[in-house]
Each structure stands twice: as structure tokens, then as C-alpha cells.
Scaffold this motif. Structure first.
Motif, PDB file in Angstrom:
ATOM      1  N   GLU A  39      34.539  -7.003  46.557  1.00 29.26           N
ATOM      2  CA  GLU A  39      35.580  -5.977  46.588  1.00 29.26           C
ATOM      3  C   GLU A  39      34.973  -4.632  46.975  1.00 29.26           C
ATOM      4  OE1 GLU A  39      38.804  -6.447  46.079  1.00 29.26           O
ATOM      5  OE2 GLU A  39      38.594  -8.589  45.642  1.00 29.26           O
ATOM      6  N   LYS A  40      35.742  -3.834  47.731  1.00 33.69           N
ATOM      7  CA  LYS A  40      35.273  -2.504  48.111  1.00 33.69           C
ATOM      8  C   LYS A  40      35.118  -1.623  46.873  1.00 33.69           C
ATOM      9  CE  LYS A  40      38.621  -2.034  51.152  1.00 33.69           C
ATOM     10  NZ  LYS A  40      39.501  -1.467  52.201  1.00 33.69           N
ATOM     11  N   LYS A  41      33.999  -0.888  46.826  1.00 35.48           N
ATOM     12  CA  LYS A  41      33.707  -0.035  45.677  1.00 35.48           C
ATOM     13  C   LYS A  41      34.469   1.286  45.793  1.00 35.48           C
ATOM     14  CE  LYS A  41      29.921   2.291  43.229  1.00 35.48           C
ATOM     15  NZ  LYS A  41      28.458   2.584  43.228  1.00 35.48           N
ATOM     16  N   THR A  42      35.392   1.525  44.849  1.00 30.41           N
ATOM     17  CA  THR A  42      36.194   2.742  44.883  1.00 30.41           C
ATOM     18  C   THR A  42      35.377   3.949  44.429  1.00 30.41           C
ATOM     19  OG1 THR A  42      37.002   2.299  42.645  1.00 30.41           O
ATOM     20  CG2 THR A  42      38.359   1.523  44.479  1.00 30.41           C
ATOM     21  N   TRP A  43      35.805   5.125  44.867  1.00 28.11           N
ATOM     22  CA  TRP A  43      35.144   6.355  44.415  1.00 28.11           C
ATOM     23  C   TRP A  43      35.236   6.458  42.901  1.00 28.11           C
ATOM     24  CZ3 TRP A  43      38.201   9.911  48.276  1.00 28.11           C
ATOM     25  CH2 TRP A  43      37.689   9.735  49.573  1.00 28.11           C
ATOM     26  N   ASP A  44      34.164   6.943  42.280  1.00 26.37           N
ATOM     27  CA  ASP A  44      34.232   7.184  40.847  1.00 26.37           C
ATOM     28  C   ASP A  44      35.007   8.478  40.597  1.00 26.37           C
ATOM     29  OD1 ASP A  44      32.476   9.275  41.409  1.00 26.37           O
ATOM     30  OD2 ASP A  44      30.721   8.215  40.667  1.00 26.37           O
ATOM     31  N   LEU A  45      35.266   8.774  39.332  1.00 27.04           N
ATOM     32  CA  LEU A  45      36.120   9.908  38.990  1.00 27.04           C
ATOM     33  C   LEU A  45      35.527  11.227  39.478  1.00 27.04           C
ATOM     34  CD1 LEU A  45      38.600  11.096  37.708  1.00 27.04           C
ATOM     35  CD2 LEU A  45      37.518  10.902  35.456  1.00 27.04           C
TER      36      LEU A  45
END
Length: 366
Positions: free
Chosen positions: A80-86
Motif C-alpha cells: 500500500e502507498k505510504k500516506t503522509w504523516d500528520l
């Protein structure tokens, strides 16, 4: 306030997931006997904020809020593509106030600290109650700003009931004695974080909401709400003055600070004073070695988990506004003591730094 009607799709799914995380955080926090209340609240609110921004980005810039590798391809985790962290989401969004960012940043750091710990202690929750309340209020304000009033959560939330006597003095003292080193580390981190931020940010309700609970005994309309929330940012100067007078009822001490960073030294000034006043000659690299091996402040090439706030506050403070470190007079006196008495030589501190050996500073102190 704008009204956004979302059709069923990824943006709406992300937004609903965000709201569910926030509601779950509050539900667990308000259960007196629920285990791991603080950890659960923090973890779920971090997810709530993250998914709120993901929903916003998905609606405005499409599915591009993912990390990329140097070759331009998306970074993958388990396919899965790694989403930006907060933290990355906040920087990209770029519209939060300084106080709101400081509030969220506190909880990001706390989440990282408690990831492998258990802080099931009421004292920690009480200590950061104001920041927890602001984290929630800020979330709802941003939720409404981005997606409209129809997504407001306040009608579904209830004010948590409180006992009139939360803790006796003996109970507090007994509880403090039971605090492990991990608890003390977290408490010290919170204190250092608060000390490092600017006064105007610390005093803002976006960073920490301070509540005074006083029974309402004047004549009121029978249809009045039992709980009224007043935002200091939206009331007159005259009413703020009245509030300040009211707070003296519950304050047992007022501390006035004439200025910030008074009496603290920059590294260059410290080194120069050692030379001029005590004929002690060290350079900036020597100073870095000494700071590292006595664990006074962190350096990226010496620490595994670099955190600028992890300082020994007896000797050093991190100035967040200027992103540098300032040193107490105590640190200068300590250096005079250990170097003048030959408790450690230049060869020794360089060798210890090279091998990343940390010394117990208490064995060298006066």
C-alpha cells in the motif's frame, strides 16, 4: 460558514473515519474506569487529525498525499502507498495557527513516547487535560472550516461529570511515589515542552484550555444550559479583566516573568567567558563533545532518537522560536569544576564522544 455536501466516495469515507476516531477518543477518555485512557485518546486523535487532512487533500488535490521515493515512484508498505504523516500534512496544509500547531506537535511527540509504554495514570491525564481539550476543540473548528457546520460534533458530545474532590493531598503524594522512571520521563518532557514555547502561544486557548469550575448560584432562566463555555478570544477587554480578577480566587501563586531567556548564554559567549574569566580554552567541537557525553542536549550524530526538547534543563534549554540552545550559568560552573580539577581531559571527552559513551553527570557534579 460554507456547507459541503459530500457524495459517497473516498473523501466522505475518510471524513467519516476521522470523525469516528475523534468520537471514540472522547468516549474512552470520559470513561473513568477504562484502561489506557490517555494513550487511547492521543492515538485516536492523531488518527482523527490525519484522516481529516487526508479527506481535505483527497477533495482538493486528489490522491497525491503519499510519500515518493527518489525515483519518483510511491513508497509502499505491505503493498500500500505510504500516506503522509500528520506532521507532513500540517506543513503541506499550512493554514493552522502557531498555537494549534504547537498543541498538535505536543501530542505527536507524546504519541511517539508512549508507543511502547503504558501510562495508565490519572495524574498524566490531569496534567494535560487543558491540552487534550484544546486538541479536540481545534479539531472540530478545523473540521467545520473545511467541510461545514453539518459535520459539527458538539451536539453529540456531553460534558464529563466531575467529583467535587478529585484527589486528597495524601493520595497525590502516594501516587507520585509510585511513578516509575518512565512516568517521570514523560512528565519531564511535558514540562520542558511547555517551558520552550512562547508565552503568547502557551496562554492561547488553542494550545491549552484552562477551566475553572464554579457552581452557578445566581438567578437563571429555567431553560438555561447547565454548562456554558466562554472563549476568551471572543469576549471584550472589560470581560477579560473581570475573568482575570476571578482567577485570583483559585490561584495560590502568581508568577510574573519580566523577560525570557534572562541570564542564559549562547555557546559562543559561554566559551569566551570560560577563556576570559578562568583561562579555560575549549572550542565548539570540545563543547559539543562535553554536551553529548554528559547528555546535556541532543545531537543528530550522537543520538538514535533525536528530539530537540530532550535537554537537561538544569543546564540547558531549547529555544523553539530561534531553533537553538541556551545554557544556564550552572553549565558554565560545571565545566569550570570538571576541567579545572582535571576530572576529565580533552583526550577523554573526545574518545568518549567518538565511541558514543554517556557519562553519569551526577558523579562529576559538585
Amino acid at each position: 460558514m460554507k456547507k459541503t455536501t459530500l457524495r459517497r466516495g473516498k473523501t466522505k469515507n475518510l471524513l467519516e473515519s476521522s470523525i469516528d476516531c475523534a468520537l471514540l477518543a472522547v468516549e474512552i477518555y470520559n470513561k473513568p474506569r477504562a484502561p489506557f485512557r490517555v494513550e487511547t485518546f492521543i492515538t485516536n486523535m492523531i488518527m482523527a487529525w490525519s484522516r481529516l487532512f487526508q479527506a481535505h487533500f483527497n477533495q482538493t488535490i486528489g490522491e497525491t498525499y503519499f510519500y515518493k521515493l527518489n525515483n519518483g515512484r510511491y513508497e509502499l508498505i505491505d503493498g500500500e502507498k505510504k500516506t503522509w504523516d500528520l506532521a507532513k500534512c500540517i506543513r503541506t496544509y499550512g493554514k493552522l495557527s502557531a498555537a494549534t500547531k504547537a498543541n498538535i506537535n505536543l501530542f505527536i511527540k507524546l504519541r511517539n513516547k508512549i508507543e511502547h509504554r503504558t501510562i495508565n495514570k490519572d495524574e498524566i491525564g490531569l496534567m494535560i487535560f487543558g491540552e487534550c481539550q484544546s486538541l479536540l476543540y481545534n479539531y472540530e473548528n478545523e473540521l467545520i472550516k473545511l467541510f461545514g457546520d453539518e459535520y459539527a460534533m458538539n451536539e453529540s458530545l456531553a460534558y464529563s461529570l466531575q467529583f467535587s474532590k478529585i484527589r486528597t493531598t495524601k493520595q497525590k503524594e502516594s501516587s507520585k511515589q509510585l511513578l516509575s522512571s518512565e512516568y517521570k520521563d514523560i512528565v519531564e518532557f511535558i514540562k520542558k515542552y511547555r517551558d520552550a514555547i512562547q508565552d503568547d502561544i502557551f496562554n492561547s486557548q488553542e494550545f491549552s484550555i484552562k477551566l475553572i469550575q464554579i457552581p452557578k448560584i445566581t438567578n437563571t432562566n429555567k431553560n438555561d444550559l447547565a454548562i456554558e463555555f466562554v472563549n476568551l478570544n471572543s469576549i471584550s477587554e472589560e470581560d477579560i479583566e473581570k475573568y482575570e480578577k476571578l482567577t485570583t480566587i483559585v490561584k495560590d501563586k502568581v508568577l510574573k516573568v519580566e523577560g525570557s531567556n534572562v541570564g542564559k548564554l549562547k555557546p559562543g559567549n559561554l566559551i569566551q567567558q570560560l577563556k576570559d574569566e578562568n583561562s579555560i580554552i575549549i572550542n565548539h567541537n570540545d563543547h559539543k563533545c562535553l554536551l553529548s557525553i554528559f547528555k546535556i542536549r541532543p545531537f543528530k550524530d550522537f543520538c538514535e532518537d533525536y528530539d530537540p526538547f530532550e535537554t537537561n534543563t538544569k543546564y540547558c534549554h531549547y529555544d523553539e522560536a530561534h531553533r537553538d540552545y541556551l545554557y544556564q550559568e550552572n553549565w558554565k560552573l560545571f565545566l569550570i569544576h570538571v576541567i579545572s580539577n582535571n576530572l576529565i581531559t580533552k583526550e577523554q571527552w573526545k574518545e568518549n564522544f567518538k565511541n558514543k559513551i554517556i557519562l553519569d553527570i551526577s558523579s562529576f557534579e559538585l
